[in-house]
Scaffold this motif. Structure first.
Motif, PDB file in Angstrom:
ATOM      1  N   ARG A  80       0.814  -1.211   0.000  1.00  0.00           N
ATOM      2  CA  ARG A  80       0.000   0.000   0.000  1.00  0.00           C
ATOM      3  C   ARG A  80       0.846   1.259   0.000  1.00  0.00           C
ATOM      4  O   ARG A  80       0.531   2.239  -0.675  1.00  0.00           O
ATOM      5  CB  ARG A  80      -0.929   0.003   1.209  1.00  0.00           C
ATOM      6  CG  ARG A  80      -2.060  -0.981   1.096  1.00  0.00           C
ATOM      7  CD  ARG A  80      -2.970  -0.886   2.279  1.00  0.00           C
ATOM      8  NE  ARG A  80      -4.023  -1.895   2.219  1.00  0.00           N
ATOM      9  CZ  ARG A  80      -5.023  -1.947   3.056  1.00  0.00           C
ATOM     10  NH1 ARG A  80      -5.107  -1.078   4.051  1.00  0.00           N
ATOM     11  NH2 ARG A  80      -5.937  -2.889   2.946  1.00  0.00           N
ATOM     12  N   VAL A  81       1.917   1.273   0.788  1.00  0.00           N
ATOM     13  CA  VAL A  81       2.796   2.450   0.840  1.00  0.00           C
ATOM     14  C   VAL A  81       3.429   2.695  -0.519  1.00  0.00           C
ATOM     15  O   VAL A  81       3.482   3.836  -0.999  1.00  0.00           O
ATOM     16  CB  VAL A  81       3.872   2.274   1.934  1.00  0.00           C
ATOM     17  CG1 VAL A  81       4.980   3.299   1.779  1.00  0.00           C
ATOM     18  CG2 VAL A  81       3.258   2.377   3.311  1.00  0.00           C
ATOM     19  N   LEU A  82       3.900   1.656  -1.167  1.00  0.00           N
ATOM     20  CA  LEU A  82       4.516   1.822  -2.479  1.00  0.00           C
ATOM     21  C   LEU A  82       3.501   2.273  -3.524  1.00  0.00           C
ATOM     22  O   LEU A  82       3.840   3.038  -4.426  1.00  0.00           O
ATOM     23  CB  LEU A  82       5.188   0.520  -2.910  1.00  0.00           C
ATOM     24  CG  LEU A  82       6.423   0.132  -2.098  1.00  0.00           C
ATOM     25  CD1 LEU A  82       6.953  -1.233  -2.533  1.00  0.00           C
ATOM     26  CD2 LEU A  82       7.510   1.185  -2.196  1.00  0.00           C
ATOM     27  N   ALA A  83       2.256   1.820  -3.416  1.00  0.00           N
ATOM     28  CA  ALA A  83       1.225   2.231  -4.376  1.00  0.00           C
ATOM     29  C   ALA A  83       0.866   3.706  -4.211  1.00  0.00           C
ATOM     30  O   ALA A  83       0.551   4.381  -5.191  1.00  0.00           O
ATOM     31  CB  ALA A  83      -0.014   1.365  -4.200  1.00  0.00           C
ATOM     32  N   GLU A  84       0.911   4.229  -2.985  1.00  0.00           N
ATOM     33  CA  GLU A  84       0.524   5.613  -2.721  1.00  0.00           C
ATOM     34  C   GLU A  84       1.705   6.576  -2.651  1.00  0.00           C
ATOM     35  O   GLU A  84       1.523   7.757  -2.382  1.00  0.00           O
ATOM     36  CB  GLU A  84      -0.255   5.689  -1.404  1.00  0.00           C
ATOM     37  CG  GLU A  84      -1.557   4.932  -1.419  1.00  0.00           C
ATOM     38  CD  GLU A  84      -2.573   5.536  -2.370  1.00  0.00           C
ATOM     39  OE1 GLU A  84      -2.603   6.772  -2.506  1.00  0.00           O
ATOM     40  OE2 GLU A  84      -3.331   4.761  -2.969  1.00  0.00           O
ATOM     41  N   MET A  85       2.899   6.086  -2.906  1.00  0.00           N
ATOM     42  CA  MET A  85       4.092   6.917  -2.749  1.00  0.00           C
ATOM     43  C   MET A  85       4.081   8.117  -3.687  1.00  0.00           C
ATOM     44  O   MET A  85       4.474   9.221  -3.301  1.00  0.00           O
ATOM     45  CB  MET A  85       5.352   6.076  -2.972  1.00  0.00           C
ATOM     46  CG  MET A  85       6.612   6.786  -2.599  1.00  0.00           C
ATOM     47  SD  MET A  85       8.065   5.723  -2.485  1.00  0.00           S
ATOM     48  CE  MET A  85       7.942   4.689  -3.898  1.00  0.00           C
ATOM     49  N   ASP A  86       3.620   7.962  -4.919  1.00  0.00           N
ATOM     50  CA  ASP A  86       3.617   9.077  -5.863  1.00  0.00           C
ATOM     51  C   ASP A  86       2.672  10.187  -5.425  1.00  0.00           C
ATOM     52  O   ASP A  86       2.932  11.357  -5.664  1.00  0.00           O
ATOM     53  CB  ASP A  86       3.205   8.589  -7.253  1.00  0.00           C
ATOM     54  CG  ASP A  86       4.261   7.687  -7.867  1.00  0.00           C
ATOM     55  OD1 ASP A  86       5.432   7.794  -7.457  1.00  0.00           O
ATOM     56  OD2 ASP A  86       3.907   6.877  -8.736  1.00  0.00           O
ATOM     57  N   ARG A  87       1.589   9.822  -4.768  1.00  0.00           N
ATOM     58  CA  ARG A  87       0.630  10.821  -4.337  1.00  0.00           C
ATOM     59  C   ARG A  87       1.192  11.715  -3.242  1.00  0.00           C
ATOM     60  O   ARG A  87       0.791  12.863  -3.115  1.00  0.00           O
ATOM     61  CB  ARG A  87      -0.623  10.111  -3.832  1.00  0.00           C
ATOM     62  CG  ARG A  87      -1.870  10.913  -4.026  1.00  0.00           C
ATOM     63  CD  ARG A  87      -3.055  10.109  -3.662  1.00  0.00           C
ATOM     64  NE  ARG A  87      -3.280  10.300  -2.226  1.00  0.00           N
ATOM     65  CZ  ARG A  87      -4.262   9.766  -1.550  1.00  0.00           C
ATOM     66  NH1 ARG A  87      -5.085   8.963  -2.143  1.00  0.00           N
ATOM     67  NH2 ARG A  87      -4.408   9.998  -0.273  1.00  0.00           N
ATOM     68  N   PHE A  88       2.099  11.196  -2.454  1.00  0.00           N
ATOM     69  CA  PHE A  88       2.629  11.963  -1.326  1.00  0.00           C
ATOM     70  C   PHE A  88       4.088  12.369  -1.522  1.00  0.00           C
ATOM     71  O   PHE A  88       4.789  12.614  -0.561  1.00  0.00           O
ATOM     72  CB  PHE A  88       2.486  11.151  -0.035  1.00  0.00           C
ATOM     73  CG  PHE A  88       1.063  10.966   0.362  1.00  0.00           C
ATOM     74  CD1 PHE A  88       0.329  12.021   0.848  1.00  0.00           C
ATOM     75  CD2 PHE A  88       0.454   9.738   0.222  1.00  0.00           C
ATOM     76  CE1 PHE A  88      -1.000  11.856   1.197  1.00  0.00           C
ATOM     77  CE2 PHE A  88      -0.863   9.560   0.574  1.00  0.00           C
ATOM     78  CZ  PHE A  88      -1.592  10.622   1.063  1.00  0.00           C
ATOM     79  N   SER A  89       4.529  12.450  -2.762  1.00  0.00           N
ATOM     80  CA  SER A  89       5.895  12.898  -2.996  1.00  0.00           C
ATOM     81  C   SER A  89       5.969  14.406  -2.722  1.00  0.00           C
ATOM     82  O   SER A  89       4.964  15.114  -2.809  1.00  0.00           O
ATOM     83  CB  SER A  89       6.333  12.576  -4.427  1.00  0.00           C
ATOM     84  OG  SER A  89       5.547  13.281  -5.347  1.00  0.00           O
ATOM     85  N   PRO A  90       7.128  14.918  -2.401  1.00  0.00           N
ATOM     86  CA  PRO A  90       7.254  16.326  -1.986  1.00  0.00           C
ATOM     87  C   PRO A  90       6.830  17.333  -3.049  1.00  0.00           C
ATOM     88  O   PRO A  90       6.229  18.351  -2.720  1.00  0.00           O
ATOM     89  CB  PRO A  90       8.741  16.482  -1.674  1.00  0.00           C
ATOM     90  CG  PRO A  90       9.252  15.113  -1.471  1.00  0.00           C
ATOM     91  CD  PRO A  90       8.380  14.195  -2.259  1.00  0.00           C
ATOM     92  N   GLU A  91       7.108  17.062  -4.314  1.00  0.00           N
ATOM     93  CA  GLU A  91       6.820  18.056  -5.350  1.00  0.00           C
ATOM     94  C   GLU A  91       5.323  18.380  -5.474  1.00  0.00           C
ATOM     95  O   GLU A  91       4.944  19.550  -5.426  1.00  0.00           O
ATOM     96  CB  GLU A  91       7.383  17.599  -6.689  1.00  0.00           C
ATOM     97  CG  GLU A  91       7.251  18.644  -7.778  1.00  0.00           C
ATOM     98  CD  GLU A  91       7.892  18.180  -9.065  1.00  0.00           C
ATOM     99  OE1 GLU A  91       7.506  18.716 -10.102  1.00  0.00           O
ATOM    100  OE2 GLU A  91       8.754  17.283  -9.029  1.00  0.00           O
ATOM    101  N   PRO A  92       4.427  17.386  -5.607  1.00  0.00           N
ATOM    102  CA  PRO A  92       2.998  17.737  -5.676  1.00  0.00           C
ATOM    103  C   PRO A  92       2.474  18.390  -4.393  1.00  0.00           C
ATOM    104  O   PRO A  92       1.624  19.284  -4.455  1.00  0.00           O
ATOM    105  CB  PRO A  92       2.296  16.402  -5.910  1.00  0.00           C
ATOM    106  CG  PRO A  92       3.332  15.498  -6.458  1.00  0.00           C
ATOM    107  CD  PRO A  92       4.621  15.972  -5.888  1.00  0.00           C
ATOM    108  N   LEU A  93       2.983  17.975  -3.242  1.00  0.00           N
ATOM    109  CA  LEU A  93       2.544  18.602  -1.992  1.00  0.00           C
ATOM    110  C   LEU A  93       2.934  20.075  -1.953  1.00  0.00           C
ATOM    111  O   LEU A  93       2.114  20.937  -1.624  1.00  0.00           O
ATOM    112  CB  LEU A  93       3.153  17.883  -0.795  1.00  0.00           C
ATOM    113  CG  LEU A  93       2.490  16.574  -0.382  1.00  0.00           C
ATOM    114  CD1 LEU A  93       3.277  15.923   0.746  1.00  0.00           C
ATOM    115  CD2 LEU A  93       1.064  16.792   0.031  1.00  0.00           C
ATOM    116  N   LEU A  94       4.180  20.375  -2.292  1.00  0.00           N
ATOM    117  CA  LEU A  94       4.624  21.775  -2.284  1.00  0.00           C
ATOM    118  C   LEU A  94       3.866  22.587  -3.325  1.00  0.00           C
ATOM    119  O   LEU A  94       3.519  23.749  -3.089  1.00  0.00           O
ATOM    120  CB  LEU A  94       6.128  21.853  -2.536  1.00  0.00           C
ATOM    121  CG  LEU A  94       7.001  21.500  -1.342  1.00  0.00           C
ATOM    122  CD1 LEU A  94       8.470  21.501  -1.737  1.00  0.00           C
ATOM    123  CD2 LEU A  94       6.774  22.472  -0.210  1.00  0.00           C
TER     124      LEU A  94
END
Length: 85
Positions: A37-51
């Motif tokens: 699950r963590v690996l599947a959602e990793m792209d959603r919580f990467s620093p660039e989209p959050l910033l």
């Protein structure tokens, strides 16, 4: 009277002796599912989209920044005055 007993055994041997269940297979399955699950959602919580989403609320150039501060100060000065008669 004082008695000291030392027992040398592995955690697995202690579990078996005490009659406790072996939870290692269940723990391994849970950890594998969490990793998936963590690996599947990793792209959603990467620093660039959050910033990028956070910085969309901040003015991008100096004119927008000046306007934001001007509006902030105008609201604070005009809103804080109490009208007395």
């Amino acid at each position: 009277m004082k008695v000291t007993v030392e027992i040398e055994c592995t955690p697995e041997e202690a579990r078996q002796f005490m009659g406790l269940p072996d939870l290692q297979p269940m723990q391994a399955a849970v950890m594998a599912e969490m990793e998936k699950r963590v690996l599947a959602e990793m792209d959603r919580f990467s620093p660039e989209p959050l910033l990028r989403s956070w910085m969309s609320l901040v003015p991008q150039n100096s004119e927008q920044m000046q306007g934001a501060f001007l509006k902030l100060f105008q609201q604070s000065f005009t809103g804080s005055k109490s009208k007395s008669k």
